[in-house]
Design a protein around this motif. Structure first.
Motif, mmCIF file in Angstrom:
data_model
loop_
_atom_site.group_PDB
_atom_site.id
_atom_site.type_symbol
_atom_site.label_atom_id
_atom_site.label_comp_id
_atom_site.label_asym_id
_atom_site.label_seq_id
_atom_site.Cartn_x
_atom_site.Cartn_y
_atom_site.Cartn_z
ATOM 1 N N THR A 180 1.114 -1.018 -0.059
ATOM 2 C CA THR A 180 -0.119 0.185 0.097
ATOM 3 C C THR A 180 1.006 0.901 -0.289
ATOM 4 O OG1 THR A 180 -0.304 -0.098 2.369
ATOM 5 C CG2 THR A 180 -1.906 -1.281 1.039
ATOM 6 N N GLN A 181 2.063 0.936 0.115
ATOM 7 C CA GLN A 181 2.463 2.935 0.271
ATOM 8 C C GLN A 181 3.932 2.733 -0.725
ATOM 9 O OE1 GLN A 181 2.614 4.725 3.122
ATOM 10 N NE2 GLN A 181 1.171 3.018 3.443
ATOM 11 N N ASP A 218 6.576 9.051 -0.279
ATOM 12 C CA ASP A 218 5.812 8.505 1.092
ATOM 13 C C ASP A 218 4.646 8.877 0.737
ATOM 14 O OD1 ASP A 218 5.389 7.879 3.907
ATOM 15 O OD2 ASP A 218 5.911 9.447 4.273
ATOM 16 N N THR A 263 0.559 6.726 0.363
ATOM 17 C CA THR A 263 -0.468 5.641 0.076
ATOM 18 C C THR A 263 0.108 5.603 -1.171
ATOM 19 O OG1 THR A 263 -1.138 6.152 2.024
ATOM 20 C CG2 THR A 263 -2.261 4.463 0.823
ATOM 21 N N ARG A 302 -3.188 4.421 -4.451
ATOM 22 C CA ARG A 302 -5.107 4.947 -4.618
ATOM 23 C C ARG A 302 -4.727 3.886 -5.918
ATOM 24 N NH1 ARG A 302 -7.668 10.101 -3.962
ATOM 25 N NH2 ARG A 302 -7.217 10.094 -1.871
ATOM 26 N N GLU A 314 -0.794 9.868 -6.121
ATOM 27 C CA GLU A 314 -0.965 8.935 -5.992
ATOM 28 C C GLU A 314 -1.081 7.885 -5.984
ATOM 29 O OE1 GLU A 314 -4.840 10.531 -3.800
ATOM 30 O OE2 GLU A 314 -3.221 11.072 -5.356
#
Length: 286
Positions: A149-150, A158, A160, A162, A208
């Motif tokens: 998820t990162q 840094d 998350t 999507r 992201e």
């Protein structure tokens, strides 16, 4: 010379000369050949392939000005139904034709025929500003399964991840789940979009985000990642280096019309192959 024979020869020569003199006038009076009667060809296309197929239709119409190509977008199930019922002359679909689908459900006689065209690449896309340029196939699996998820763990910032996905049942989603997720399913946290265009638009505006589209939809604001260092290009698909692919197939009735066959011949010909070869590894031997 015999007088009768001389007279006949003279009449023959005079007739020949008169015919030559009148030939241009007769030719000038001959009406030109009638142009072909206007026709329309009804074609179903998948949304993912719409840009390249629009270019194909435009080039085909340039050679067949009497033929109006009417295209509409549907999913594979709707496309097959339209061809089977005569609503469409042919359809492009992004999956293989199941043998059972080719048969009439009432008579079990063949009603549909598949014409393989090529193999397309499924692009894993990220925002153009994302520093990540390559993922392994296993990293793609872990990301879309919701395990990873990162972005920082994938060489990015840094943030998350999507996830952005097509709806359940979409051919490209099925290919991703089979080829990348090994038969698993995309995480339920994914944002679901109704088209490749919508997926690309969302990723282009969210740094992201990560999604997937047919390669022809990679445009401004997004970039296609290499997978295990293989580029998302037809040559890499043809060599087998790029692992995420889908078939492009034409489906027609078994009793194919002459106008539908003419378009298929154009697809398999030099111009059709050149256009579709920009986005697909074309089938050889057609």
């Amino acid at each position: 010379m015999d007088p009768g024979r001389a007279s006949r020869l003279a009449r023959f020569l005079m007739g020949a000369l008169l015919g030559l003199a009148l030939s241009p006038a007769l030719l000038a009076c001959t009406p030109p050949p009638k142009p072909p009667a206007p026709e329309r060809l009804r074609v179903i296309v998948p949304p993912s392939a719409a840009p390249l197929l629009a270019a194909l239709s435009e080039r085909y119409h340039a050679h067949r000005s009497y033929m109006t190509v009417e295209t509409s977008e549907r999913n594979a199930a709707g496309a097959l139904e339209a061809v089977a019922t005569g609503e469409a002359d042919l359809a492009f679909i992004e999956r293989t034709l199941d043998p059972a689908e080719a048969l009439d459900p009432e008579t079990t006689r063949p009603r549909l025929r598949a014409w393989p065209v090529g193999t397309g690449a499924i692009a894993i896309i990220v925002n153009a500003a994302n520093p990540v340029a390559n993922l392994s196939l296993d990293q793609v699996r872990r990301a879309f399964a919701g395990v990873e998820t990162q972005w920082a763990n994938l060489g990015g910032e840094d943030l998350t991840l999507r996830l952005v996905s097509r709806e359940a049942g979409a051919p490209l989603r099925e290919c991703i789940e089979q080829q990348a997720l090994r038969g698993g399913t995309i995480a339920g946290t994914a944002i679901v979009m109704p088209s490749d265009e919508a997926v690309a638009g969302y990723v282009a505006t969210h740094p992201e985000a990560i999604g997937y589209v047919g390669a022809s939809w990679v445009g401004d604001g997004v970039k296609a990642l290499t997978i295990d260092a293989a580029p998302c290009e037809p040559a890499a698909v043809a060599s087998g280096a790029y692992p995420l692919t889908y078939p492009l197939v034409i489906v027609t009735p078994t009793a194919i019309s002459g106008k539908a066959k003419d378009l298929i011949d154009f697809v398999y010909g030099p111009e059709g192959r050149a256009i579709l070869g920009e986005g697909y590894a074309m089938v050889e031997g057609n």
